[in-house]
Scaffold this active site. Structure first.
Site, PDB file in Angstrom:
ATOM      1  N   TYR A  65      12.465 -50.618  -9.736  1.00 18.31           N
ATOM      2  CA  TYR A  65      12.998 -50.141  -8.455  1.00 18.31           C
ATOM      3  C   TYR A  65      14.341 -50.780  -8.120  1.00 18.31           C
ATOM      4  O   TYR A  65      14.796 -51.695  -8.784  1.00 18.31           O
ATOM      5  CB  TYR A  65      11.997 -50.259  -7.322  1.00 18.31           C
ATOM      6  CG  TYR A  65      11.424 -51.593  -6.917  1.00 18.31           C
ATOM      7  CD1 TYR A  65      11.920 -52.816  -7.328  1.00 18.31           C
ATOM      8  CD2 TYR A  65      10.317 -51.606  -6.042  1.00 18.31           C
ATOM      9  CE1 TYR A  65      11.373 -54.003  -6.902  1.00 18.31           C
ATOM     10  CE2 TYR A  65       9.750 -52.793  -5.610  1.00 18.31           C
ATOM     11  CZ  TYR A  65      10.286 -53.986  -6.031  1.00 18.31           C
ATOM     12  OH  TYR A  65       9.727 -55.154  -5.599  1.00 18.31           O
ATOM     13  N   GLU A  66      14.970 -50.215  -7.105  1.00 18.99           N
ATOM     14  CA  GLU A  66      16.354 -50.558  -6.735  1.00 18.99           C
ATOM     15  C   GLU A  66      17.342 -50.311  -7.868  1.00 18.99           C
ATOM     16  O   GLU A  66      18.312 -51.041  -8.050  1.00 18.99           O
ATOM     17  CB  GLU A  66      16.460 -52.009  -6.244  1.00 18.99           C
ATOM     18  CG  GLU A  66      15.645 -52.315  -5.014  1.00 18.99           C
ATOM     19  CD  GLU A  66      15.971 -51.397  -3.839  1.00 18.99           C
ATOM     20  OE1 GLU A  66      17.094 -50.852  -3.800  1.00 18.99           O
ATOM     21  OE2 GLU A  66      15.103 -51.219  -2.981  1.00 18.99           O
ATOM     22  N   GLY A  67      17.093 -49.270  -8.625  1.00 20.17           N
ATOM     23  CA  GLY A  67      17.924 -48.943  -9.781  1.00 20.17           C
ATOM     24  C   GLY A  67      17.351 -49.578 -11.018  1.00 20.17           C
ATOM     25  O   GLY A  67      17.292 -50.802 -11.136  1.00 20.17           O
TER      26      GLY A  67
END
Length: 578
Positions: free
Chosen positions: A434-436
């Protein structure tokens, strides 16, 4: 499981002997010294040990639940949140203009490490709230700031970030959520978002969603995305926030880990929201929150690695198995076995260097915001931008590997829930996604960050490393020599990637980021190994620095060889042969 022990002695060592904390605070004009910083960290560690660590396993086993549209967090979470906010932990580094304490960000980042080490699912609540507040502070109108920031700072309200849709993950150009003007600066938001951490809970208060959506006349692609503030509760006539907005939780995601964290499918059915920043420039505004979250996620990898290490080291000291190397004693504590030491030293050599690099980055983030010289602010801001994907991806890759190694120390017991190690592994896995995803972070480093200021930023970072390598002597000299060789490999790889086509840079990005991270961590080991003194702590640092130089840094040679091979082998098979 063994009781959590916060790494206060290590924080003290870094503040006083490696990072020059007092000098840095003086340069920024902050009335904060290492003694105060240590006291804050000690109290934070005590809270994490006494309140959050005991909730971690139950939170994992019980999970958050959804019934009749209401989210219930695991037993103890809501009470822990009340204690957390009443003690002021949500306001640690926040702006005093909105009720924050204005303390340096390094304390916030190391607090995040301890939160992740003891209860990562809980730690997402304050982290996302802080990120939402930063985005609002940077881009929202004064009216929205005055309404929402005091409550987010105090923790009375929480924040959430709503980007992802089922058909629009990394490629946000595909998102379909709509925003229709209602007049009086209000908009009706309609759409469904998935994977929304902290989307709702039972803590009380408001939940402030920052939602990406498209206006009716928006251009296609990412240039047509706007950012909206969409609260769970709207203002009422009495000045409170009691009117239920038309947003709801459609489902909770069933996940591999962080079960205590409510990861929501959010439905916005004409929900009222306010524009944050300029129309059609929402992605830039949201990146304020995303970049803050990426640093936090990197620290999650570090915190989980540190928490797993402390459990594994304690187990290795207690567990009797096998005979001594000379065969004269048995059973002996498994800490005597070479392979167990190899695993533990591998984890610890990442954790302590990662902690130092995180602290160094945090100090530059404060310089970027507070330094009186504009040129120094810009310089530090660029260095933080360069290191953000390295911290996010490097720390979470190495952190996940560290939790697996710590689990391995337990043998079969590591696979059993009773010991808690399998939860470390499951919880750590999401941080790489997550978050890229970490592949995207690596491509950001190669495709964007290496080119900052025409390549001057990465060159200035390399120069900082070289300056410290040149000063190393005594027992630190062989470590500096190993880092010098690794830095030369990194420089060559950096030069080779200049002007690379999309296939070459895409195929090289992950290996390049790992090479970059290993060199940066090696730099921190040189700085720690050169700290003067002969206490047991200094001796341990020098021993760990030597281990890192001899047993970890050689990985850079393999990475450099892989990078030099190019991308041809990646495309040798046609797509239909997979």
């Amino acid at each position: 499981m063994h009781a959590y022990q916060a790494p206060i002695e290590d924080y003290r060592f870094l503040l006083n002997e490696v990072l020059g904390f007092d000098e840095a605070m003086g340069e920024l004009g902050l009335d904060v010294d290492a003694t105060l910083a240590e006291a804050v960290l000690e109290e934070a560690g005590r809270y994490c040990a006494e309140r959050l660590a005991p909730l971690n396993r139950e939170g994992d086993e019980h999970g958050s639940t959804l019934k009749d549209g209401a989210v219930t967090t695991p037993p103890g979470f809501a009470a822990a949140w009340r204690d957390f906010t009443e003690a002021g932990w949500t306001s640690l580094a926040a702006d005093p203009a909105y009720g924050g304490q204005g303390l340096p960000f390094i304390l916030q980042l190391w607090q995040d490490e301890m939160l992740s080490a003891t209860n990562m699912a809980f730690g997402l609540f304050p982290g996302l709230t802080r990120g939402a507040a930063e985005a609002i502070a940077a881009h929202a109108s004064e009216g929205l700031k005055s309404t929402y920031l005091p409550h987010l700072t105090s923790g009375a309200w929480t924040g959430a970030m709503a980007l992802t849709e089922s058909g629009a993950g990394t490629d946000l150009a595909l998102l379909k959520t709509k925003a229709v003007p209602l007049g009086e600066d209000r908009f009706a938001i309609t759409g469904t978002k998935i994977f929304i951490s902290s989307g709702d809970h039972d803590f009380g208060g408001n939940v402030v969603h920052l939602v990406l959506a498209r206006l009716p006349d928006a251009p296609p692609g990412v240039k047509g995305i706007s950012l909206f503030l969409v609260p769970k509760f709207l203002p009422d006539d009495a000045g409170g926030h009691t009117v239920r907005n038309t947003l709801s939780v459609g489902a909770l995601e069933k996940k591999m880990g962080i079960h205590g964290q409510p990861t929501c499918v959010m439905n916005y059915d004409g929900a009222v929201g306010w524009l944050v920043g300029e129309a059609n420039k929402g992605l830039a505004a949201m990146f304020t929150m995303m970049n803050a979250e990426r640093l936090m996620v990197g620290i999650q990898g570090l915190g989980l690695a540190g928490g797993a290490y402390s459990q594994a080291a304690a187990y290795a000291r207690d567990r009797l198995q096998g005979r001594s190397a000379d065969g004269t004693r048995g059973p002996v504590a498994i800490i005597e076995h070479a392979d167990v030491r190899r695993m533990l030293l591998g984890v610890r050599s990442f954790v302590e260097a990662g902690r130092a690099l995180a602290g160094w980055t945090a100090l530059h983030l404060d310089r970027a915001h507070r330094h009186p010289d504009a040129s120094e602010r810009a310089r530090s801001d660029a260095l933080v931008a360069l290191l953000t994907p390295v911290v996010k991806a490097g720390f979470t890759d190495l952190g996940f590997e560290a939790t697996v190694q710590a689990q391995q120390v337990f043998g079969g017991h590591g696979y059993i829930r009773e010991w808690g190690m399998e939860q470390f592994v499951r919880d750590a896995r999401i941080a790489q996604i997550y978050e890229g995803t970490n592949g995207v972070q690596a491509m950001d480093l190669v495709g964007r960050k290496l080119g900052l200021n025409g390549g001057a930023v990465v060159e200035s970072f390399f120069a900082l490393i070289e300056a410290d390598l040149a000063k190393a002597s005594g027992e630190a000299a062989p470590v500096a020599e190993a880092v010098t060789k690794a830095l030369a490999l990194l420089r060559n790889a950096t030069q080779a990637l200049k002007g690379a086509d999309i296939d070459q840079s895409g195929g090289a990005a992950v290996d390049y980021l790992r090479l970059f991270a290993l060199v940066a961590l090696g730099w921190m080991w040189v700085r720690m190994a050169t700290a003067p003194g002969d206490t047991p702590q200094h001796q341990a640092k020098r021993a760990l620095a030597s281990f890192y130089a001899q047993r970890v840094l050689p990985q850079t040679e393999g990475l450099a060889a892989a990078l030099a091979s190019g991308s041809a082998s990646l495309f040798a098979l046609p797509a239909d042969a997979f």
